[in-house]
Design an enzyme around this catalytic site. Sequence first.
Site, PDB file in Angstrom:
ATOM      1  N   GLY A 109       0.869  -1.170   0.000  1.00 23.90           N
ATOM      2  CA  GLY A 109       0.000   0.000   0.000  1.00 23.90           C
ATOM      3  C   GLY A 109       0.906   1.220   0.000  1.00 23.90           C
ATOM      4  O   GLY A 109       1.995   1.196  -0.567  1.00 23.90           O
ATOM      5  N   GLU A 110       0.518   2.240   0.702  1.00 22.94           N
ATOM      6  CA  GLU A 110       1.342   3.441   0.831  1.00 22.94           C
ATOM      7  C   GLU A 110       1.631   3.616   2.312  1.00 22.94           C
ATOM      8  O   GLU A 110       0.717   3.787   3.121  1.00 22.94           O
ATOM      9  CB  GLU A 110       0.591   4.650   0.244  1.00 22.94           C
ATOM     10  CG  GLU A 110       1.503   5.763  -0.226  1.00 22.94           C
ATOM     11  CD  GLU A 110       2.185   6.491   0.925  1.00 22.94           C
ATOM     12  OE1 GLU A 110       3.425   6.651   0.889  1.00 22.94           O
ATOM     13  OE2 GLU A 110       1.481   6.884   1.866  1.00 22.94           O
ATOM     14  N   SER A 111       2.899   3.532   2.689  1.00 27.36           N
ATOM     15  CA  SER A 111       3.268   3.454   4.109  1.00 27.36           C
ATOM     16  C   SER A 111       2.858   4.682   4.914  1.00 27.36           C
ATOM     17  O   SER A 111       2.461   4.555   6.078  1.00 27.36           O
ATOM     18  CB  SER A 111       4.764   3.184   4.256  1.00 27.36           C
ATOM     19  OG  SER A 111       5.525   4.208   3.647  1.00 27.36           O
ATOM     20  N   CYS A 133       6.293  -5.136   1.088  1.00 22.94           N
ATOM     21  CA  CYS A 133       6.446  -3.829   0.460  1.00 22.94           C
ATOM     22  C   CYS A 133       6.235  -2.720   1.499  1.00 22.94           C
ATOM     23  O   CYS A 133       7.090  -2.505   2.339  1.00 22.94           O
ATOM     24  CB  CYS A 133       5.540  -3.712  -0.760  1.00 22.94           C
ATOM     25  SG  CYS A 133       6.029  -2.386  -1.888  1.00 22.94           S
ATOM     26  N   ARG A 186      12.749   3.731   0.952  1.00 18.34           N
ATOM     27  CA  ARG A 186      11.521   3.838   0.155  1.00 18.34           C
ATOM     28  C   ARG A 186      11.845   3.974  -1.330  1.00 18.34           C
ATOM     29  O   ARG A 186      12.824   4.613  -1.703  1.00 18.34           O
ATOM     30  CB  ARG A 186      10.706   5.051   0.612  1.00 18.34           C
ATOM     31  CG  ARG A 186      10.182   4.942   2.019  1.00 18.34           C
ATOM     32  CD  ARG A 186       9.648   6.278   2.513  1.00 18.34           C
ATOM     33  NE  ARG A 186       8.742   6.874   1.545  1.00 18.34           N
ATOM     34  CZ  ARG A 186       7.433   7.004   1.723  1.00 18.34           C
ATOM     35  NH1 ARG A 186       6.881   6.601   2.837  1.00 18.34           N
ATOM     36  NH2 ARG A 186       6.684   7.549   0.792  1.00 18.34           N
ATOM     37  N   ILE A 196       6.821  -3.595  -6.914  1.00 17.65           N
ATOM     38  CA  ILE A 196       6.013  -2.446  -7.333  1.00 17.65           C
ATOM     39  C   ILE A 196       6.386  -1.265  -6.441  1.00 17.65           C
ATOM     40  O   ILE A 196       6.103  -1.284  -5.246  1.00 17.65           O
ATOM     41  CB  ILE A 196       4.506  -2.750  -7.220  1.00 17.65           C
ATOM     42  CG1 ILE A 196       4.146  -3.985  -8.043  1.00 17.65           C
ATOM     43  CG2 ILE A 196       3.688  -1.521  -7.641  1.00 17.65           C
ATOM     44  CD1 ILE A 196       2.732  -4.481  -7.820  1.00 17.65           C
ATOM     45  N   ARG A 197       7.074  -0.273  -7.015  1.00 17.69           N
ATOM     46  CA  ARG A 197       7.560   0.871  -6.225  1.00 17.69           C
ATOM     47  C   ARG A 197       8.225   0.372  -4.939  1.00 17.69           C
ATOM     48  O   ARG A 197       7.958   0.854  -3.845  1.00 17.69           O
ATOM     49  CB  ARG A 197       6.412   1.828  -5.895  1.00 17.69           C
ATOM     50  CG  ARG A 197       5.843   2.544  -7.080  1.00 17.69           C
ATOM     51  CD  ARG A 197       4.712   3.479  -6.713  1.00 17.69           C
ATOM     52  NE  ARG A 197       5.114   4.394  -5.662  1.00 17.69           N
ATOM     53  CZ  ARG A 197       4.291   4.887  -4.734  1.00 17.69           C
ATOM     54  NH1 ARG A 197       3.037   4.570  -4.719  1.00 17.69           N
ATOM     55  NH2 ARG A 197       4.742   5.721  -3.828  1.00 17.69           N
ATOM     56  N   HIS A 202       6.035  -8.658  -3.560  1.00 18.13           N
ATOM     57  CA  HIS A 202       4.639  -9.047  -3.342  1.00 18.13           C
ATOM     58  C   HIS A 202       4.425 -10.529  -3.657  1.00 18.13           C
ATOM     59  O   HIS A 202       4.019 -10.871  -4.776  1.00 18.13           O
ATOM     60  CB  HIS A 202       3.719  -8.211  -4.242  1.00 18.13           C
ATOM     61  CG  HIS A 202       3.648  -6.779  -3.874  1.00 18.13           C
ATOM     62  ND1 HIS A 202       2.718  -6.290  -2.990  1.00 18.13           N
ATOM     63  CD2 HIS A 202       4.401  -5.717  -4.256  1.00 18.13           C
ATOM     64  CE1 HIS A 202       2.884  -4.985  -2.850  1.00 18.13           C
ATOM     65  NE2 HIS A 202       3.901  -4.617  -3.603  1.00 18.13           N
ATOM     66  N   GLU A 234       2.061 -12.376  -2.801  1.00 14.95           N
ATOM     67  CA  GLU A 234       0.628 -12.636  -3.005  1.00 14.95           C
ATOM     68  C   GLU A 234       0.205 -12.448  -4.456  1.00 14.95           C
ATOM     69  O   GLU A 234      -0.877 -12.888  -4.846  1.00 14.95           O
ATOM     70  CB  GLU A 234      -0.214 -11.730  -2.087  1.00 14.95           C
ATOM     71  CG  GLU A 234      -0.319 -10.280  -2.509  1.00 14.95           C
ATOM     72  CD  GLU A 234       0.879  -9.387  -2.182  1.00 14.95           C
ATOM     73  OE1 GLU A 234       0.767  -8.169  -2.363  1.00 14.95           O
ATOM     74  OE2 GLU A 234       1.931  -9.916  -1.744  1.00 14.95           O
TER      75      GLU A 234
END
EC number: 4.3.3.6
Length: 188
Positions: free
Chosen positions: A47-49, A79, A105, A132-133, A168, A170
Amino acid sequence: MRIGVLALQGAFAEHAARLSSLGAETFEIRKAADLDGRFDGLVIPGGESTTMTKLLHDLGLFEILRERISGGLPVMGTCAGLIVLARRVEGGVPCLATMDITAVRNAYGRQLGSFETVAPFAGVGEVPMTFIRAPCVRDPGEGVAVLAEVDGRIVAVREGNQLALAFHPELDADTRIHEFFLAMVAGN
């Protein structure tokens, strides 16, 4: 075995589905009351931390989760979950700070720097990894085991009851990383 999946953002449904397919009972954690029952492990998805940190505080989850993880609750952070667990965050502010690592990050760049690869994971073998990022890990503490590296960067670590992954698992068909986590939860 009962595993809570933090369901604030990210691919929480994919983690829950993968763990369920391996025989674990899963439930979503969205508010403090969801933590009232007994559970054996926790997944903090991507997600976005920064947003996740804010939500953990706003929803009354922060202190409870930090106490449980510090008390030995097995946790897997993927992530952004890695960043949430990190004691130090380059380019950001620590959140739960339960793991003796520095998270970097966006170590591989922004969205355009996303990629897939296959790399060795200690005790598991070659596994697919989707980034992913993605962050990476620097300066792992003395008690932190490095489990995987990609392009000279640390992308998977374990410290006691905590497993942190920059990728990831998953999102790939391979189940071995989730099996590895369930073995941690079972104490193997």
